[in-house]
Design a protein around this motif. Sequence first.
Motif, PDB file in Angstrom:
ATOM      1  N   SER A  22       3.781  12.850  90.544  1.00 52.94           N
ATOM      2  CA  SER A  22       2.343  12.987  90.377  1.00 52.94           C
ATOM      3  C   SER A  22       1.739  13.618  91.615  1.00 52.94           C
ATOM      4  N   GLU A 135      -5.979  10.674  81.319  1.00 50.15           N
ATOM      5  CA  GLU A 135      -5.609  12.009  81.808  1.00 50.15           C
ATOM      6  C   GLU A 135      -6.603  12.400  82.884  1.00 50.15           C
ATOM      7  N   PRO A 143      -5.196  19.498  82.258  1.00 48.17           N
ATOM      8  CA  PRO A 143      -4.650  18.212  82.711  1.00 48.17           C
ATOM      9  C   PRO A 143      -3.710  18.402  83.897  1.00 48.17           C
ATOM     10  N   SER A 145      -2.650  15.357  85.706  1.00 48.83           N
ATOM     11  CA  SER A 145      -1.978  14.082  85.892  1.00 48.83           C
ATOM     12  C   SER A 145      -2.306  13.188  84.708  1.00 48.83           C
ATOM     13  N   SER A 146      -1.475  12.202  84.487  1.00 46.79           N
ATOM     14  CA  SER A 146      -1.746  11.225  83.439  1.00 46.79           C
ATOM     15  C   SER A 146      -1.129   9.904  83.851  1.00 46.79           C
TER      16      SER A 146
END
Length: 183
Positions: A22, A135, A143, A145-146
């Motif tokens: 991430s 998200e 998007p 990152s989630s």
Amino acid sequence: MRASRFLLSALFIAALASGSSSAFAITVNYTALDLPDPVPGTDRWQYAYTINAGGFVPFGGLNLLFDPALYAGLAVTSEPDATDWMTPSLVIDPDPLLPADGLVTLTALNAVDSASFIVEFDWFGAGTPGAQAFEVFDDFLTPVSSGQTLAAGSVIDVPEPSALLLLSGGVLAVTRRCRAPTG
């Protein structure tokens, strides 16, 4: 000699590029509270959210996703700070006929690191509502990152460095140690 240096440099750069899963560190914590049910047969709840992030860019933000099999009647009852966040927040109820997740979207107006807000909803699941998906998007609505929300007070898993990064660092240290003059 130059080839080994080049290889080590290439390994190190590749390790840095794949280092963490991430690139945007964010935690979304929630506290679930059972509310009085306004209509018999419904189960009304609220999530009080606290967001801590590595920094939202202006016009970037967060989508909270609500499963249509579990949630309905979404309403943001306490907005984040209007000097930093676009208000009112975008709210789209889940649609079980599509099926499409419900959505609460927060959009940053400035570079900000945190927010607090409250969402009320009807709960169709058993027991207490739990974690849900989110998200993070950039200023182009892409998007970046989630993740999953965490109950307030939960322990957060810290991303570990990739094995390639550790391996290349070790190889670099051994190579330098072997080349060091003795005496």
